[in-house]
Scaffold this active site. Structure first.
Site, PDB file in Angstrom:
ATOM      1  N   GLU A 163       7.147   0.143 -22.729  1.00  0.00           N
ATOM      2  CA  GLU A 163       6.401  -1.105 -23.095  1.00  0.00           C
ATOM      3  C   GLU A 163       5.470  -1.124 -24.447  1.00  0.00           C
ATOM      4  O   GLU A 163       4.853  -0.431 -24.021  1.00  0.00           O
ATOM      5  CB  GLU A 163       6.087  -2.005 -22.170  1.00  0.00           C
ATOM      6  CG  GLU A 163       6.505  -1.656 -21.155  1.00  0.00           C
ATOM      7  CD  GLU A 163       5.900  -2.688 -19.467  1.00  0.00           C
ATOM      8  OE1 GLU A 163       4.864  -3.352 -19.739  1.00  0.00           O
ATOM      9  OE2 GLU A 163       6.230  -2.334 -18.149  1.00  0.00           O
ATOM     10  N   GLU A 222       3.980 -14.664 -16.432  1.00  0.00           N
ATOM     11  CA  GLU A 222       3.775 -14.206 -17.780  1.00  0.00           C
ATOM     12  C   GLU A 222       4.895 -14.954 -18.700  1.00  0.00           C
ATOM     13  O   GLU A 222       5.460 -14.990 -19.786  1.00  0.00           O
ATOM     14  CB  GLU A 222       3.968 -12.642 -17.811  1.00  0.00           C
ATOM     15  CG  GLU A 222       2.736 -12.039 -17.350  1.00  0.00           C
ATOM     16  CD  GLU A 222       3.482 -10.472 -17.099  1.00  0.00           C
ATOM     17  OE1 GLU A 222       4.992  -9.570 -17.387  1.00  0.00           O
ATOM     18  OE2 GLU A 222       2.994  -9.260 -16.903  1.00  0.00           O
ATOM     19  N   CYS A 234      -7.550   0.965  -1.749  1.00  0.00           N
ATOM     20  CA  CYS A 234      -7.250   0.583  -0.613  1.00  0.00           C
ATOM     21  C   CYS A 234      -7.625   0.980   0.052  1.00  0.00           C
ATOM     22  O   CYS A 234      -8.015   2.115   0.430  1.00  0.00           O
ATOM     23  CB  CYS A 234      -5.828   0.200  -0.535  1.00  0.00           C
ATOM     24  SG  CYS A 234      -4.997  -0.200   0.833  1.00  0.00           S
ATOM     25  N   CYS A 254       0.889  -1.339   0.004  1.00  0.00           N
ATOM     26  CA  CYS A 254      -0.146   0.208   0.001  1.00  0.00           C
ATOM     27  C   CYS A 254       0.979   1.503   0.234  1.00  0.00           C
ATOM     28  O   CYS A 254       1.776   1.520   0.854  1.00  0.00           O
ATOM     29  CB  CYS A 254      -1.103  -0.251   1.827  1.00  0.00           C
ATOM     30  SG  CYS A 254      -2.113   1.340   1.340  1.00  0.00           S
ATOM     31  N   CYS A 293      -7.014  -0.325   4.001  1.00  0.00           N
ATOM     32  CA  CYS A 293      -6.158  -0.794   5.012  1.00  0.00           C
ATOM     33  C   CYS A 293      -6.307   0.452   6.223  1.00  0.00           C
ATOM     34  O   CYS A 293      -6.445   1.382   6.017  1.00  0.00           O
ATOM     35  CB  CYS A 293      -4.567  -0.913   4.414  1.00  0.00           C
ATOM     36  SG  CYS A 293      -3.833  -0.202   4.038  1.00  0.00           S
ATOM     37  N   GLU A 329       4.013   0.931 -14.222  1.00  0.00           N
ATOM     38  CA  GLU A 329       2.767   0.522 -14.159  1.00  0.00           C
ATOM     39  C   GLU A 329       1.928   1.611 -12.301  1.00  0.00           C
ATOM     40  O   GLU A 329       0.447   0.366 -11.667  1.00  0.00           O
ATOM     41  CB  GLU A 329       2.456  -0.384 -14.668  1.00  0.00           C
ATOM     42  CG  GLU A 329       2.936  -0.513 -16.227  1.00  0.00           C
ATOM     43  CD  GLU A 329       1.897  -1.370 -17.507  1.00  0.00           C
ATOM     44  OE1 GLU A 329       1.294  -1.882 -16.340  1.00  0.00           O
ATOM     45  OE2 GLU A 329       1.638  -1.099 -18.264  1.00  0.00           O
TER      46      GLU A 329
HETATM   47  C1  GAL Z   1       2.556  -4.502 -18.596  1.00  0.00           C
HETATM   48  C2  GAL Z   1       3.425  -4.404 -16.980  1.00  0.00           C
HETATM   49  C3  GAL Z   1       4.499  -5.325 -17.781  1.00  0.00           C
HETATM   50  C4  GAL Z   1       3.956  -6.652 -18.198  1.00  0.00           C
HETATM   51  C5  GAL Z   1       3.159  -6.513 -19.071  1.00  0.00           C
HETATM   52  C6  GAL Z   1       2.342  -7.434 -20.209  1.00  0.00           C
HETATM   53  O1  GAL Z   1       0.935  -3.797 -17.731  1.00  0.00           O
HETATM   54  O2  GAL Z   1       3.954  -3.149 -17.269  1.00  0.00           O
HETATM   55  O3  GAL Z   1       5.193  -5.487 -16.927  1.00  0.00           O
HETATM   56  O4  GAL Z   1       2.855  -7.212 -17.240  1.00  0.00           O
HETATM   57  O5  GAL Z   1       1.984  -5.831 -19.453  1.00  0.00           O
HETATM   58  O6  GAL Z   1       1.041  -8.612 -18.931  1.00  0.00           O
END
Ligand code: GAL
Length: 679
Positions: A314, A363, A165, A122, A167, A157
């Site tokens: 990403e 993942e 949350c 948290c 708590c 993210e």
């Molecule tokens: C993003 C995250 C990554 C990985 C990717 C694929 O949301 O930042 O760490 O999880 O998605 O799921």
């Protein structure tokens, strides 16, 4: 100093970064050495590391080790590949959560989150904030003078999985936030939240708790909006503590974050604290391949609306898979097409998630540039090609912004959150922005998302879909836009709620009534438009409506351009236009539809010369323009499956080859970037 956010701001990066998130902690030394070779061969100039590596970096409380990252940063650095490091706070280590189980978040059902996944700690926990500062400090100090570390991403993210949350720390922090907001006056809170309703009156801040939906019935929308604002404030404070440490260690570093998710005000301090925003892009979450190009473009233009151009920490580089699903596999050249799309819409740097697909963990099917077996295949080859192209393209792109002729209001977290507290079963402001955006995208207009407080000067038409929550401070900017000749379209229900999220006392559209030249004297929900159809008659067109109707009282200098037909509404004004100087305000007493947009577009065409980017934009050809005072780059992207000729293009040179171009032939998924020859 407060920076002015604008969709037109470039990132101010001097290098276009191209690379991938990389996880040296998953691989052995031999593989890592080979990775560096292969990355260099694909022209990578950056990697991002360490966002989930806290357990490596601090294996026991207060004991830090950096050897693996030192070695990896150095090996990559020798090949001119720089590193962006991350604060690893999305995954606190087990020793921390074991010793301090109260740092774990608690959901609305009272369930405490567990160790073993991520985002389980948290942001309001004083204990967790201490540990977060310590690891940030240790990393910042260790890397302050490392020439290969160029910048940072905070956490990972924030709010991606869940943001609420409840708590004990959050209860205390929520009260702290409220005390500050209401200057310690509980009477002010009671007035703002309308606590006279359902006997909610509070006698002191100690009595206030976080609101929970359906426990047992509907919570107070004003309280709920303040709770969402608290979440944003709380996460912003958490990030700020890290940013301060990073900036003190090395003021030359840039700091970014990879968003964008719920309940964070990305126009506020959160982004003011950063050099620029990061936006993670996974277009294949849209499972419909035909819709995907427009949803991808919308997510990019929406991201740009918060504060300007962005970095993509990403971007999808293969099919994404988590336990319950697996995306389509991108077809040949599709990864490259999507990368160029992201760059066209405002990415000033891009990284592909991730370098190699991991064989273990939550993942293990989230596929990267390289497959599980570490054999480079077509995806790697696409990156090699793109990497080479970016050596030429990158420097051309930096410093430009995306051209927008048609603006749609978007990117206000208060407006979005207010809708979430009280949707009435209506589409959200973001969904409606998406509808408007997609209409223009498909027809080849230069469309973008623009906040009402932003620079509206270039827009030929500006559309505010249905922003019930509305800040009066935005009014002068809109008035100036219209006075200077702009066309403003205001959708039903706009400005009907005040900043506390209570209904305004004035007749709708509240603070906008004078500008719009109307008052709404009756409104209603259209729950069964098939059984009780309504339509609006325009001089040459009849349009059926959905979701909502409003009957308008017209003020002087305003004209009804559309009148209701159906039920008790026959002939009553539904859509109005008020001309102001060279500009106009159109008020729409219903929810926007494609047919209505067609009509408003015709008005903007006649009054302002609004037109698509080319006289004839072929189907599935996406055109985006990035420009500044010195240059103008046209991106042509074939989103379809057919080879397509694009005629009538402005004269320019192919940025990659330097050859002049006056017509184009694009194979499926092919892209071309043309620099205009300015006469
Ligand atoms: C993003 C995250 C990554 C990985 C990717 C694929 O949301 O930042 O760490 O999880 O998605 O799921």
């Amino acid at each position: 100093m407060t920076k002015k956010h604008s969709h037109k701001n470039p990132t101010h990066l001097k290098t276009f970064y191209f690379g991938a998130p990389y996880y040296p902690e998953h691989w052995d030394a031999e593989t890592r050495a080979q990775d560096a070779e292969r990355m260099a061969a694909a022209s990578f100039n950056v990697v991002r590391m360490a966002e989930f590596a806290w357990d490596y970096l601090e294996p026991e409380e207060g004991t830090f080790r950096f050897d693996l990252f030192d070695e990896t940063i150095a090996t990559l650095g020798e090949k001119d590949i720089a590193t962006i490091l991350c604060t690893p706070t999305a995954t606190p280590p087990r020793w921390l959560t074991y010793a301090h189980p109260d740092v774990l978040r608690v959901n609305a059902d009272g369930a405490r989150m567990q160790h073993g996944s991520r985002q389980h700690a948290c942001h309001s926990s004083l204990v967790f904030r201490d540990y977060s500062r310590n690891i940030t400090q240790a990393m910042a100090k260790h890397y302050a003078d490392n020439p290969h570390v160029i910048g940072w991403q905070t956490d990972n993210e924030l709010n991606c999985h869940f943001s609420e949350c409840h708590c004990d720390s959050c209860q205390a922090a929520f009260r702290e936030f409220l005390r500050d907001k209401f200057n310690n006056s509980i009477d002010a809170l009671n007035a703002a939240w309308g606590t006279a309703f359902w006997a909610q009156t509070y006698r002191s801040f100690n009595e206030v708790i976080t609101p929970k939906v359906a426990k047992p019935a509907y919570p107070n929308p004003a309280q709920q909006l303040d709770y969402f604002r608290f979440i944003s404030w709380n996460v912003t404070r958490f990030q700020h503590e890290q940013v301060e440490i990073l900036r003190a260690a090395n003021p030359g570093w840039f700091v970014t974050h990879n968003g964008t998710f719920n309940h964070i005000d990305y126009r506020g301090t959160f982004t003011q604290d950063l050099d620029f925003l990061g936006q993670d892009i996974y277009p294949f979450f849209d499972h419909d391949p035909e819709h995907r190009p427009s949803s991808h473009a919308f997510s990019l233009d929406h991201a740009r609306a918060w504060s300007g151009n962005f970095m993509i920490p990403e971007q999808q580089s293969g099919p994404g898979g988590q336990a319950p699903y697996l995306h389509d596999t991108p077809e040949p050249d599709e990864i490259r097409r999507m990368a160029v799309t992201s760059i066209a819409h405002g990415a000033d740097s891009i990284m592909f998630f991730r370098w190699r697909t991991c064989r273990f963990g939550a993942e293990e099917y989230w596929c990267g540039v390289l497959d599980h077996d570490n054999v480079p295949r077509r995806r790697y080859e696409e990156y090699q090609k793109l990497g080479q192209e970016l050596n030429t393209l990158g420097p051309e792109i930096l410093g430009t912004h995306v051209r927008v002729d048609v603006g749609v209001a978007a990117a206000d977290m208060d407006v979005y959150d207010a809708h979430e507290t009280y949707p009435l079963g209506l589409p959200s402001p973001k969904a409606m922005a998406g509808l408007v955006y997609t209409y223009y995208f498909k027809r080849g207009y230069a469309v973008g998302c623009v906040h009402p407080s932003d620079d509206l000067g270039d827009l030929k038409i500006y559309i505010i879909p249905h922003w019930a929550l509305f800040h009066p401070d935005w009014l002068p900017n809109l008035e100036a836009y219209v006075e200077n000749g702009g066309i403003l379209v205001i959708g039903a229900r706009t400005a009907t709620k005040d900043w506390n999220n209570n209904v305004v006392a004035e007749t709708p559209p509240g603070v906008l009534y004078r500008l719009a030249g109307v008052k709404v004297i009756e409104y209603g929900r259209q729950n069964a438009p098939d059984k009780r159809p309504l339509s609006i008659n325009f001089p040459k067109l009849k349009v059926s409506t959905q979701h909502w109707y409003e009957v308008l009282d017209i003020l002087p200098h305003t004209a009804a351009i559309g009148r209701w037909e159906g039920r008790h509404l026959n002939r009553k004004p539904a859509v109005t236009m008020k001309k102001i100087g060279q500009g106009a305000v159109i008020y729409v007493g219903t929810y926007l539809t494609e047919s209505l947009l067609t009509l408003f577009t015709a008005i903007a065409e006649e009054m302002k010369g609004l037109a698509p980017l080319l006289e004839k934009v072929p189907e599935n050809i996406q055109i985006v323009v990035r420009e500044n005072d010195e240059k103008c780059l046209w991106f042509y992207i074939n989103d379809g499956d057919r080879p397509t000729n694009v005629g009538g293009i402005p004269r320019g040179v192919n940025v990659l080859t330097g050859y002049p171009l006056s017509q184009l032939y694009l194979s499926p998924k092919e892209t071309r970037i043309v620099k205009l020859i300015r006469e």
